[in-house]
Design a protein around this motif. Structure first.
Motif, PDB file in Angstrom:
ATOM      1  N   LEU A   1       0.822  -1.209   0.000  1.00 26.83           N
ATOM      2  CA  LEU A   1       0.000   0.000   0.000  1.00 26.83           C
ATOM      3  C   LEU A   1       0.861   1.266   0.000  1.00 26.83           C
ATOM      4  O   LEU A   1       0.534   2.242  -0.675  1.00 26.83           O
ATOM      5  N   ALA A   2       1.956   1.258   0.744  1.00 29.39           N
ATOM      6  CA  ALA A   2       2.843   2.418   0.789  1.00 29.39           C
ATOM      7  C   ALA A   2       3.474   2.680  -0.574  1.00 29.39           C
ATOM      8  O   ALA A   2       3.535   3.823  -1.037  1.00 29.39           O
ATOM      9  N   ILE A   3       3.922   1.635  -1.241  1.00 26.73           N
ATOM     10  CA  ILE A   3       4.512   1.783  -2.575  1.00 26.73           C
ATOM     11  C   ILE A   3       3.469   2.284  -3.562  1.00 26.73           C
ATOM     12  O   ILE A   3       3.732   3.184  -4.369  1.00 26.73           O
ATOM     13  N   LEU A   4       2.274   1.760  -3.491  1.00 25.72           N
ATOM     14  CA  LEU A   4       1.187   2.199  -4.361  1.00 25.72           C
ATOM     15  C   LEU A   4       0.844   3.671  -4.123  1.00 25.72           C
ATOM     16  O   LEU A   4       0.636   4.420  -5.074  1.00 25.72           O
ATOM     17  N   ALA A   5       0.838   4.108  -2.884  1.00 26.46           N
ATOM     18  CA  ALA A   5       0.553   5.515  -2.568  1.00 26.46           C
ATOM     19  C   ALA A   5       1.643   6.426  -3.117  1.00 26.46           C
ATOM     20  O   ALA A   5       1.348   7.502  -3.655  1.00 26.46           O
ATOM     21  N   ILE A   6       2.893   6.029  -3.018  1.00 25.51           N
ATOM     22  CA  ILE A   6       4.009   6.837  -3.531  1.00 25.51           C
ATOM     23  C   ILE A   6       3.927   6.948  -5.057  1.00 25.51           C
ATOM     24  O   ILE A   6       4.066   8.034  -5.619  1.00 25.51           O
ATOM     25  N   VAL A   7       3.699   5.835  -5.731  1.00 25.54           N
ATOM     26  CA  VAL A   7       3.610   5.847  -7.191  1.00 25.54           C
ATOM     27  C   VAL A   7       2.430   6.710  -7.645  1.00 25.54           C
ATOM     28  O   VAL A   7       2.545   7.493  -8.599  1.00 25.54           O
ATOM     29  N   THR A   8       1.295   6.597  -6.979  1.00 21.21           N
ATOM     30  CA  THR A   8       0.121   7.402  -7.324  1.00 21.21           C
ATOM     31  C   THR A   8       0.396   8.884  -7.137  1.00 21.21           C
ATOM     32  O   THR A   8       0.029   9.706  -7.977  1.00 21.21           O
ATOM     33  N   THR A   9       1.039   9.243  -6.042  1.00 25.69           N
ATOM     34  CA  THR A   9       1.365  10.641  -5.770  1.00 25.69           C
ATOM     35  C   THR A   9       2.290  11.214  -6.839  1.00 25.69           C
ATOM     36  O   THR A   9       2.135  12.368  -7.251  1.00 25.69           O
ATOM     37  N   LEU A  10       3.232  10.424  -7.301  1.00 19.53           N
ATOM     38  CA  LEU A  10       4.153  10.890  -8.337  1.00 19.53           C
ATOM     39  C   LEU A  10       3.490  10.962  -9.715  1.00 19.53           C
ATOM     40  O   LEU A  10       3.809  11.833 -10.519  1.00 19.53           O
ATOM     41  N   ALA A  11       2.552  10.071  -9.996  1.00 19.80           N
ATOM     42  CA  ALA A  11       1.943  10.000 -11.329  1.00 19.80           C
ATOM     43  C   ALA A  11       0.762  10.952 -11.510  1.00 19.80           C
ATOM     44  O   ALA A  11       0.430  11.296 -12.641  1.00 19.80           O
ATOM     45  N   LEU A  12       0.136  11.391 -10.432  1.00 22.48           N
ATOM     46  CA  LEU A  12      -1.062  12.212 -10.544  1.00 22.48           C
ATOM     47  C   LEU A  12      -0.851  13.521 -11.305  1.00 22.48           C
ATOM     48  O   LEU A  12      -1.647  13.841 -12.188  1.00 22.48           O
ATOM     49  N   PRO A  13       0.188  14.319 -11.021  1.00 24.61           N
ATOM     50  CA  PRO A  13       0.383  15.545 -11.809  1.00 24.61           C
ATOM     51  C   PRO A  13       0.626  15.266 -13.297  1.00 24.61           C
ATOM     52  O   PRO A  13       0.129  16.000 -14.150  1.00 24.61           O
ATOM     53  N   ALA A  14       1.348  14.230 -13.605  1.00 15.15           N
ATOM     54  CA  ALA A  14       1.599  13.887 -15.005  1.00 15.15           C
ATOM     55  C   ALA A  14       0.303  13.466 -15.695  1.00 15.15           C
ATOM     56  O   ALA A  14       0.074  13.789 -16.858  1.00 15.15           O
ATOM     57  N   PHE A  15      -0.557  12.779 -14.976  1.00 13.76           N
ATOM     58  CA  PHE A  15      -1.836  12.359 -15.536  1.00 13.76           C
ATOM     59  C   PHE A  15      -2.737  13.560 -15.801  1.00 13.76           C
ATOM     60  O   PHE A  15      -3.400  13.639 -16.836  1.00 13.76           O
TER      61      PHE A  15
END
Length: 183
Positions: free
Chosen positions: A25-39
Protein backbone atom coordinates in the motif's frame (compact mmCIF):
# COMPACT_ATOMS: atom_id res chain seq x y z
CA UNK A 1 -1.25 -42.05 7.55
CA UNK A 2 -4.77 -41.37 6.62
CA UNK A 3 -5.80 -39.57 3.48
CA UNK A 4 -6.93 -36.54 5.48
CA UNK A 5 -3.53 -36.06 7.07
CA UNK A 6 -1.78 -36.40 3.70
CA UNK A 7 -4.11 -33.78 2.19
CA UNK A 8 -3.37 -31.51 5.16
CA UNK A 9 0.39 -31.63 4.51
CA UNK A 10 -0.01 -30.94 0.77
CA UNK A 11 -2.00 -27.75 1.29
CA UNK A 12 0.17 -24.67 0.95
CA UNK A 13 -1.12 -21.34 2.14
CA UNK A 14 -0.60 -18.42 -0.22
CA UNK A 15 -1.47 -15.22 1.57
CA UNK A 16 0.02 -11.83 2.34
CA UNK A 17 1.24 -10.99 5.78
CA UNK A 18 0.12 -7.70 7.30
CA UNK A 19 3.61 -6.27 6.81
CA UNK A 20 3.66 -7.19 3.11
CA UNK A 21 0.23 -5.64 2.68
CA UNK A 22 1.29 -2.36 4.36
CA UNK A 23 4.47 -2.14 2.26
CA UNK A 24 2.47 -2.75 -0.92
CA UNK A 25 0.00 0.00 0.00
CA UNK A 26 2.84 2.42 0.79
CA UNK A 27 4.51 1.78 -2.57
CA UNK A 28 1.19 2.20 -4.36
CA UNK A 29 0.55 5.51 -2.57
CA UNK A 30 4.01 6.84 -3.53
CA UNK A 31 3.61 5.85 -7.19
CA UNK A 32 0.12 7.40 -7.32
CA UNK A 33 1.36 10.64 -5.77
CA UNK A 34 4.15 10.89 -8.34
CA UNK A 35 1.94 10.00 -11.33
CA UNK A 36 -1.06 12.21 -10.54
CA UNK A 37 0.38 15.55 -11.81
CA UNK A 38 1.60 13.89 -15.00
CA UNK A 39 -1.84 12.36 -15.54
CA UNK A 40 -3.56 15.74 -15.07
CA UNK A 41 -1.16 17.30 -17.59
CA UNK A 42 -1.89 14.48 -20.04
CA UNK A 43 -5.65 15.07 -19.67
CA UNK A 44 -5.18 18.81 -20.26
CA UNK A 45 -3.11 18.13 -23.39
CA UNK A 46 -5.72 15.72 -24.77
CA UNK A 47 -8.53 18.18 -24.07
CA UNK A 48 -6.69 20.97 -25.86
CA UNK A 49 -5.90 18.70 -28.81
CA UNK A 50 -9.52 17.56 -29.20
CA UNK A 51 -11.16 21.03 -29.23
CA UNK A 52 -10.38 21.81 -32.89
CA UNK A 53 -11.65 18.53 -34.41
CA UNK A 54 -14.77 18.68 -32.22
CA UNK A 55 -15.62 22.27 -33.23
CA UNK A 56 -14.80 21.64 -36.89
CA UNK A 57 -17.00 18.53 -37.05
CA UNK A 58 -19.88 20.31 -35.31
CA UNK A 59 -19.69 23.34 -37.63
CA UNK A 60 -19.47 21.23 -40.81
CA UNK A 61 -22.41 19.11 -39.68
CA UNK A 62 -24.66 22.13 -39.19
CA UNK A 63 -23.47 23.89 -42.35
CA UNK A 64 -24.64 20.83 -44.23
CA UNK A 65 -27.88 20.70 -42.24
CA UNK A 66 -28.61 24.38 -42.96
CA UNK A 67 -28.15 23.90 -46.71
CA UNK A 68 -30.02 20.61 -47.05
CA UNK A 69 -32.96 21.79 -44.92
CA UNK A 70 -32.79 25.35 -46.32
CA UNK A 71 -33.14 26.71 -42.78
CA UNK A 72 -30.94 29.00 -40.71
CA UNK A 73 -29.20 27.16 -37.90
CA UNK A 74 -28.10 28.96 -34.75
CA UNK A 75 -25.28 27.58 -32.62
CA UNK A 76 -25.01 28.87 -29.07
CA UNK A 77 -23.51 27.92 -25.72
CA UNK A 78 -25.72 26.21 -23.17
CA UNK A 79 -25.57 24.95 -19.61
CA UNK A 80 -28.74 22.87 -19.56
CA UNK A 81 -29.10 21.61 -23.14
CA UNK A 82 -32.41 23.46 -23.62
CA UNK A 83 -31.69 27.21 -23.67
CA UNK A 84 -28.82 29.42 -24.75
CA UNK A 85 -26.50 30.98 -22.17
CA UNK A 86 -26.29 34.69 -21.72
CA UNK A 87 -22.66 34.19 -20.75
CA UNK A 88 -19.90 33.36 -23.19
CA UNK A 89 -18.81 30.05 -21.67
CA UNK A 90 -19.03 27.20 -24.15
CA UNK A 91 -17.58 24.67 -21.65
CA UNK A 92 -20.82 22.81 -20.97
CA UNK A 93 -22.24 22.38 -24.43
CA UNK A 94 -23.36 23.61 -27.83
CA UNK A 95 -27.01 23.94 -28.70
CA UNK A 96 -28.17 23.82 -32.34
CA UNK A 97 -31.49 25.58 -33.03
CA UNK A 98 -33.62 26.17 -36.14
CA UNK A 99 -34.12 29.90 -36.71
CA UNK A 100 -37.61 29.52 -38.15
CA UNK A 101 -38.39 33.21 -38.65
CA UNK A 102 -34.90 34.15 -39.91
CA UNK A 103 -34.45 36.90 -37.31
CA UNK A 104 -30.98 35.72 -36.23
CA UNK A 105 -32.15 35.45 -32.64
CA UNK A 106 -33.14 32.53 -30.48
CA UNK A 107 -36.88 32.69 -29.86
CA UNK A 108 -38.84 30.45 -27.47
CA UNK A 109 -40.70 28.97 -30.45
CA UNK A 110 -37.52 27.98 -32.35
CA UNK A 111 -37.08 24.19 -32.15
CA UNK A 112 -33.89 22.68 -30.76
CA UNK A 113 -32.10 20.43 -33.26
CA UNK A 114 -29.63 18.89 -30.85
CA UNK A 115 -27.38 19.38 -27.85
CA UNK A 116 -23.68 18.53 -27.87
CA UNK A 117 -22.27 18.05 -24.40
CA UNK A 118 -18.76 19.43 -23.88
CA UNK A 119 -16.57 18.04 -21.15
CA UNK A 120 -14.08 20.85 -20.76
CA UNK A 121 -12.44 20.67 -17.34
CA UNK A 122 -8.90 21.97 -17.84
CA UNK A 123 -9.61 25.32 -19.49
CA UNK A 124 -12.29 27.61 -20.86
CA UNK A 125 -13.83 27.80 -24.33
CA UNK A 126 -15.22 31.18 -25.39
CA UNK A 127 -16.49 32.76 -28.61
CA UNK A 128 -15.53 36.27 -29.71
CA UNK A 129 -16.99 37.77 -32.84
CA UNK A 130 -20.14 37.92 -34.84
CA UNK A 131 -22.25 40.87 -35.84
CA UNK A 132 -24.81 40.39 -33.08
CA UNK A 133 -24.34 41.32 -29.46
CA UNK A 134 -25.37 37.84 -28.37
CA UNK A 135 -22.78 35.11 -28.51
CA UNK A 136 -24.27 32.99 -31.29
CA UNK A 137 -23.22 31.69 -34.69
CA UNK A 138 -25.83 31.80 -37.47
CA UNK A 139 -25.36 29.42 -40.40
CA UNK A 140 -27.44 30.65 -43.34
CA UNK A 141 -30.00 28.34 -44.95
CA UNK A 142 -29.14 29.29 -48.52
CA UNK A 143 -25.40 28.57 -48.38
CA UNK A 144 -24.62 27.21 -44.91
CA UNK A 145 -22.12 30.03 -44.49
CA UNK A 146 -21.80 32.06 -41.29
CA UNK A 147 -22.45 35.48 -42.86
CA UNK A 148 -22.17 38.03 -40.08
CA UNK A 149 -20.92 35.40 -37.64
CA UNK A 150 -17.20 35.42 -38.28
CA UNK A 151 -15.09 35.27 -35.16
CA UNK A 152 -12.97 32.91 -33.15
CA UNK A 153 -13.24 30.26 -30.49
CA UNK A 154 -10.59 30.74 -27.80
CA UNK A 155 -9.45 27.83 -25.67
CA UNK A 156 -7.49 29.00 -22.63
CA UNK A 157 -5.84 26.22 -20.66
CA UNK A 158 -5.75 26.36 -16.87
CA UNK A 159 -2.72 24.04 -16.71
CA UNK A 160 -0.33 25.33 -19.33
CA UNK A 161 -0.46 28.47 -21.51
CA UNK A 162 1.24 26.55 -24.32
CA UNK A 163 -1.95 24.50 -24.68
CA UNK A 164 -4.05 27.61 -25.36
CA UNK A 165 -5.19 28.21 -28.94
CA UNK A 166 -7.61 30.05 -31.17
CA UNK A 167 -9.88 28.56 -33.84
CA UNK A 168 -10.88 31.31 -36.26
CA UNK A 169 -14.11 30.90 -38.24
CA UNK A 170 -13.74 32.27 -41.78
CA UNK A 171 -16.46 33.76 -43.97
CA UNK A 172 -16.55 30.40 -45.80
CA UNK A 173 -17.28 28.54 -42.56
CA UNK A 174 -13.88 26.92 -42.16
CA UNK A 175 -11.92 26.82 -38.93
CA UNK A 176 -8.25 27.80 -38.83
CA UNK A 177 -6.25 26.58 -35.84
CA UNK A 178 -3.69 29.00 -34.35
CA UNK A 179 -1.48 28.67 -31.28
CA UNK A 180 -1.68 31.37 -28.62
CA UNK A 181 1.12 32.39 -26.29
CA UNK A 182 -1.36 33.20 -23.56
CA UNK A 183 -4.91 34.25 -22.93
Amino acid sequence: MTREKIAQYNVKLHAFTVLEFIITLAILAIVTTLALPAFAQLQARLESKNIYPYLNTTLQRYKLHAVTQRQNVILCSTNNGQTCNQSNSWNHGILAIHDQNYNHRVDPTDPVLSFHHNSIHHGTLTWKGGATTTKIIVLQGDTGLPRGSMGSFYYCSDKNNQLSHKNALSHMGHLRHEKLNGC
